[in-house]
Write an enzyme that holds these catalytic residues in place. Sequence first.
Site, PDB file in Angstrom:
ATOM      1  N   TRP A 314     -23.588  -8.740 -47.657  1.00 32.74           N
ATOM      2  CA  TRP A 314     -23.700 -10.193 -47.836  1.00 32.74           C
ATOM      3  C   TRP A 314     -25.158 -10.622 -47.792  1.00 32.74           C
ATOM      4  O   TRP A 314     -25.572 -11.531 -48.513  1.00 32.74           O
ATOM      5  CB  TRP A 314     -22.909 -10.910 -46.734  1.00 32.74           C
ATOM      6  CG  TRP A 314     -22.962 -12.407 -46.831  1.00 32.74           C
ATOM      7  CD1 TRP A 314     -22.099 -13.222 -47.502  1.00 32.74           C
ATOM      8  CD2 TRP A 314     -23.932 -13.280 -46.221  1.00 32.74           C
ATOM      9  NE1 TRP A 314     -22.473 -14.542 -47.356  1.00 32.74           N
ATOM     10  CE2 TRP A 314     -23.598 -14.602 -46.573  1.00 32.74           C
ATOM     11  CE3 TRP A 314     -25.058 -13.060 -45.413  1.00 32.74           C
ATOM     12  CZ2 TRP A 314     -24.336 -15.702 -46.150  1.00 32.74           C
ATOM     13  CZ3 TRP A 314     -25.805 -14.157 -44.991  1.00 32.74           C
ATOM     14  CH2 TRP A 314     -25.427 -15.450 -45.360  1.00 32.74           C
ATOM     15  N   HIS A 315     -25.949  -9.961 -46.947  1.00 33.69           N
ATOM     16  CA  HIS A 315     -27.345 -10.354 -46.784  1.00 33.69           C
ATOM     17  C   HIS A 315     -28.214  -9.954 -47.964  1.00 33.69           C
ATOM     18  O   HIS A 315     -29.273 -10.559 -48.163  1.00 33.69           O
ATOM     19  CB  HIS A 315     -27.916  -9.747 -45.495  1.00 33.69           C
ATOM     20  CG  HIS A 315     -27.489 -10.466 -44.262  1.00 33.69           C
ATOM     21  ND1 HIS A 315     -26.285 -10.236 -43.636  1.00 33.69           N
ATOM     22  CD2 HIS A 315     -28.097 -11.448 -43.541  1.00 33.69           C
ATOM     23  CE1 HIS A 315     -26.183 -11.025 -42.570  1.00 33.69           C
ATOM     24  NE2 HIS A 315     -27.257 -11.773 -42.495  1.00 33.69           N
ATOM     25  N   GLY A 316     -27.822  -8.984 -48.733  1.00 30.13           N
ATOM     26  CA  GLY A 316     -28.650  -8.599 -49.864  1.00 30.13           C
ATOM     27  C   GLY A 316     -28.084  -7.422 -50.622  1.00 30.13           C
ATOM     28  O   GLY A 316     -27.360  -6.592 -50.068  1.00 30.13           O
TER      29      GLY A 316
END
Length: 459
Positions: A314-316
Amino acid sequence: MIFSSIPFLYYFLPAVLVVYFLTPRRGKNAVLLLASLFFYGWGEPKLLWLMVFTIAVFYLCGLAIGRSQRYKKTWLALSACVGVGLLGLFKYADFFITSLNAATGLSLPLLKLALPVGISFYTFQCLSYTVDVYRGAVPPQKNPISFGAYVALFPQLIAGPIVRYADVARELAERTHSWENVGLGLRRFVIGLSKKVILADNLAMLAKLCRESAEPSVALTWVYAIAFTLNIYFDFSGYSDMAIGLGQIFGFHFPENFNYPYLSKSVTEFWRRWHISLGSWFRDYVYIPLGGNRVSKGKWVRNILTVWMLTGLWHGAAWNFVLWGLLFAVLLLAEKALPGLQRLPGILRHGYVLLAVILSFVLFNADTLTQAGRDFAALFGFAGLPLFTKETGYYLRSYAPLLVIACVGTTPLVKLTAQKMGENRAVQMLEPVLWLGLLLICTAYLVDGSFSPFLYFRF
């Protein structure tokens, strides 16, 4: 447009406030929707259609789920496919293509699509809405303007916190406005702005200087790691403070997103305090539906690994983010498997968590896994670097006050001191001057151009 910018602070926000409070109650959501679309379109004019399309799809699917018992699962699946599909297309397509090419030797072309700002945040909000309607937790929103205002609400549109529809459903229909709320909201906003502009941006500069140093050393690499760990906290928590403050001005109460995470004495506690809205989202919409901890031990481990792999992703769209998530999964599993850890003295548990978090953010901030490997080697003296250099001493002397202030700022000490001082009548009378002074200092930094975008804008 970002909160920490002159156009937002002195043009957009004052204009929206004037129009909003002069508009009758029935038209306030329409003002917020139009202002939010303008806010988003200012930086993403070519992708504004994506925001409008997302609002339309989830609004219609929510209505269909509420009206059709027979086909409501189909409508839920459709909304999930659209939300996850768009997120996958714009954020992860090139990552998967690159990984496939590397694994198979193929040369598939990359799509090179621009990443819509905040797509991870507003997609998760929309997904939680249709799931909650499907579960019967909330009724579908019948007013398209109110639903659009919920999805696009500019105070928390770009970098959270992730606000569920259930959190603001009542306030979308009817909310209270008062000068007290406006004052409290402005104070919270200025606190967040100060965190971002005065602390986070200067810590980012220190981290950059350490990273680009002509005289690297083991000590300087640790300064970089600590500076970035502090930077990402003040950057993200500062944005959350600004979002919560703006929401309060407009009559909304958004959930808290941070609760002094660097005071944690376990990794489990850390994730109850850090990015709270994301952790609770994955718990309620992924972990528990998979069975949570009420399954066999093997499936429970699978659930933990799945949730934290998705949290990292989700973060990258890069392997360092996936490994970052899995690292926390391993640490959480280790804490469950080794209950003796919680019987260690508090200072040792606190130290272990801080070390784990600092090292995890080194991995988080690396552009490549190769760079992460070099950073870890430098931290532990395996990169052939000297322990200390003159440049290291210069940076430590120059930035020591900032580092000390930042470390104190990660604790409740400042808040408790301010509350104690606030009981003094003279201080109460001078309080507006303090907030105005902080705003002017932040403005001076912004006019000077010494600011950087929010780190979480890329998510």
